[in-house]
Write an enzyme that holds these catalytic residues in place. Structure first.
Site, short mmCIF file in Angstrom:
data_model
loop_
_atom_site.label_atom_id
_atom_site.label_comp_id
_atom_site.label_asym_id
_atom_site.label_seq_id
_atom_site.Cartn_x
_atom_site.Cartn_y
_atom_site.Cartn_z
N ARG A 56 0.85 -1.21 0.00
CA ARG A 56 0.00 0.00 0.00
C ARG A 56 0.88 1.25 0.00
NH1 ARG A 56 -1.61 1.80 4.49
NH2 ARG A 56 -2.24 -0.20 5.39
N TYR A 109 -16.24 15.79 -16.76
CA TYR A 109 -16.71 14.41 -16.66
C TYR A 109 -17.79 14.31 -15.58
CZ TYR A 109 -16.44 9.40 -15.67
OH TYR A 109 -16.73 8.08 -15.44
N ASP A 181 -7.77 17.91 -15.98
CA ASP A 181 -8.00 16.49 -16.26
C ASP A 181 -7.56 16.29 -17.71
OD1 ASP A 181 -9.07 14.04 -17.05
OD2 ASP A 181 -10.83 14.23 -15.76
N LYS A 206 -8.38 5.07 -19.75
CA LYS A 206 -8.74 5.45 -21.12
C LYS A 206 -7.51 5.31 -22.03
CE LYS A 206 -12.52 6.26 -18.90
NZ LYS A 206 -12.83 7.54 -18.30
C1 LIG Z 1 -13.38 8.06 -17.14
C2 LIG Z 1 -13.00 9.44 -16.75
C3 LIG Z 1 -12.77 9.78 -15.41
C4 LIG Z 1 -12.96 8.79 -14.28
O1 LIG Z 1 -12.01 7.78 -14.30
P1 LIG Z 1 -12.27 6.27 -13.78
O2 LIG Z 1 -10.99 5.60 -14.12
O3 LIG Z 1 -13.47 5.75 -14.50
O4 LIG Z 1 -12.51 6.40 -12.31
C5 LIG Z 1 -12.36 11.07 -15.14
N1 LIG Z 1 -12.21 12.00 -16.12
C6 LIG Z 1 -12.45 11.71 -17.41
C7 LIG Z 1 -12.27 12.76 -18.45
C8 LIG Z 1 -12.85 10.42 -17.77
O5 LIG Z 1 -13.10 10.15 -19.05
#
Ligand SMILES: *Cc1c(COP(=O)(O)O)cnc(C)c1O
Length: 393
Positions: A56, A109, A181, A206
């Site tokens: 962890r 998001y 982000d 992603k």
């Molecule tokens: C999918 C996504 C998230 C969240 O991420 P997870 O891995 O699903 O928790 C945050 N920001 C954007 C732009 C995303 O596409």
């Protein structure tokens, strides 16, 4: 390649493949092993080998990923988490206390808005959303307690482009931190720290992972940002350890493997999306095509300055909800599924899928919009799939 200054001189592609990936000193294994272990033997009490004690707190496979992430964003420190939202939550906990205020783009998001609105707001944090492209509106929405300005560019699903440098100037003048982000663009297409942002978050689920097979998230930043008398990177590191939403070793390893081809994949995602967007402009079944690579897109010139190319995400607006639903349910190669950024093409109906959590809020998405995550299959097959489907809706 060690994460020293000289490593920063390497090309992005070299760093993607080599940063955090020294060969194994014991066996010569070119690929560093996956350390599937929860704990580490101590040479006497407190005698940790290279600082490793318990997974962890740290694991060599996670360290490899964290060095790779930091190198690609041009930052000192990277922290890897079990998901994008776990990364975001840890970052926000490291910055905020009750009474503080967060200003967010009105098209972030949906899950990010839900996280702050349903978890941090009940805990005493203030939240407002604003049109990030409207700099006067951003200036007006910042309050004395604003600690964080949070933006996504390109945004989801309308691919709006925000001027990161301009927002950073406004936020910094008010003493707020800028979080970008960078999930849609990836560090290959866009480097927000170089544009003036303070912290980057990613859903590595992603494009970074890139193969729709592993969930993960990241926080990337430089040392030296002081929050309440402490270094923000150290605070994030403490929450990662103290709360424990870390990425597991096998997840970290899969993400590292995905990242090694990020630059090659992103070039193809962008080329395929550009070809598709150009084939769709002016189509009679479509009211609009949202892709920053199109000259008529309102953010085109800004995106051309801020990004290497325009990415693999594209949205279309049909003439009504019924047509949008039929389209989303009828493509053959584009598979109807949540998520994005994998090598395979996906279609999504945002108002009931990715953005269901923001229905009834300012972030609501029109029911005539369909979002495409353009994969790296053959461009002509993808274009034919969409055109054939439009003929039938
Ligand atoms: C999918 C996504 C998230 C969240 O991420 P997870 O891995 O699903 O928790 C945050 N920001 C954007 C732009 C995303 O596409």
């Amino acid at each position: 390649m060690s994460p020293d200054q000289s490593a920063r001189d390497y090309d992005f592609a070299t760093q993607a493949i080599r940063a955090g990936q020294p060969f194994d000193a014991t066996t010569g294994s070119v690929i560093p092993p996956v350390y599937l272990t929860t704990t580490f033997v101590q040479d006497g009490i407190g005698g940790f080998r290279n600082g490793y004690e318990y997974t962890r707190g740290g694991n060599p496979t996670r360290t490899a990923l964290e060095e790779q992430l930091a190198a690609l964003e041009g930052a000192d420190r990277g922290f890897s988490f079990a998901s994008g939202l776990a990364a975001e939550d840890s970052l926000l906990r490291a910055i905020l206390k009750p009474g503080d205020h967060v200003l967010m783009g009105n098209d972030v998001y949906g899950g990010t808005h839900r996280l702050v609105n349903r978890v941090h707001v009940p805990w005493g944090v203030g939240l407002d959303t604003v049109e990030m492209g409207d700099l006067d509106a951003v200036r007006a929405a910042i309050r004395p307690g604003t600690r964080v300005v949070w933006l996504e560019t390109p945004s989801n699903p309308l691919m709006k482009i925000t001027d990161v440098a301009a927002v950073a100037e406004i936020a910094h003048a008010a003493g707020a931190l800028v979080v970008v982000d960078n999930t849609f663009a990836t560090p290959y297409l866009q480097q927000p720290l170089a544009l003036g942002a303070d912290v980057i978050v990613h859903s590595t689920t992603k494009y970074l992972g890139g193969h729709s097979d592993v969930l993960g998230g990241a926080v990337v930043l430089n040392g030296g940002i002081e929050v309440d008398g402490e270094d923000l990177a150290d605070k994030v590191g403490f929450i990662q350890f103290g709360v424990g939403a870390v990425s597991a070793p096998l997840d970290a390893w899969l993400t590292t493997r995905g990242i090694k081809t990020l630059h090659v994949r992103m070039d193809r995602h962008s080329a395929n999306a550009q070809a598709l967007a150009e084939a769709l402009v002016g189509h009679p079944k479509l009211a609009r095509v949202y892709y920053p690579g199109l000259p008529e897109h309102p953010g085109h010139e800004l995106a051309a300055r801020q990004m290497r190319s325009f990415g693999g995400m594209l949205s279309v607006e049909l003439h009504d909800e019924a047509a949008a639903r039929r389209f989303a349910e009828s493509t053959q190669l584009f598979q109807l599924a949540e998520s994005l950024g994998g090598v395979e093409s996906l279609v999504c109906y945002p108002s009931e899928m990715t953005h269901a959590s923001v229905r009834g809020t300012a972030l609501e998405v029109s029911p005539a919009i369909v979002r495409l995550s353009v994969g790296i299959e053959g461009a002509s097959d993808l274009v034919s799939d969409v055109l054939d489907t439009l003929d039938r809706v």
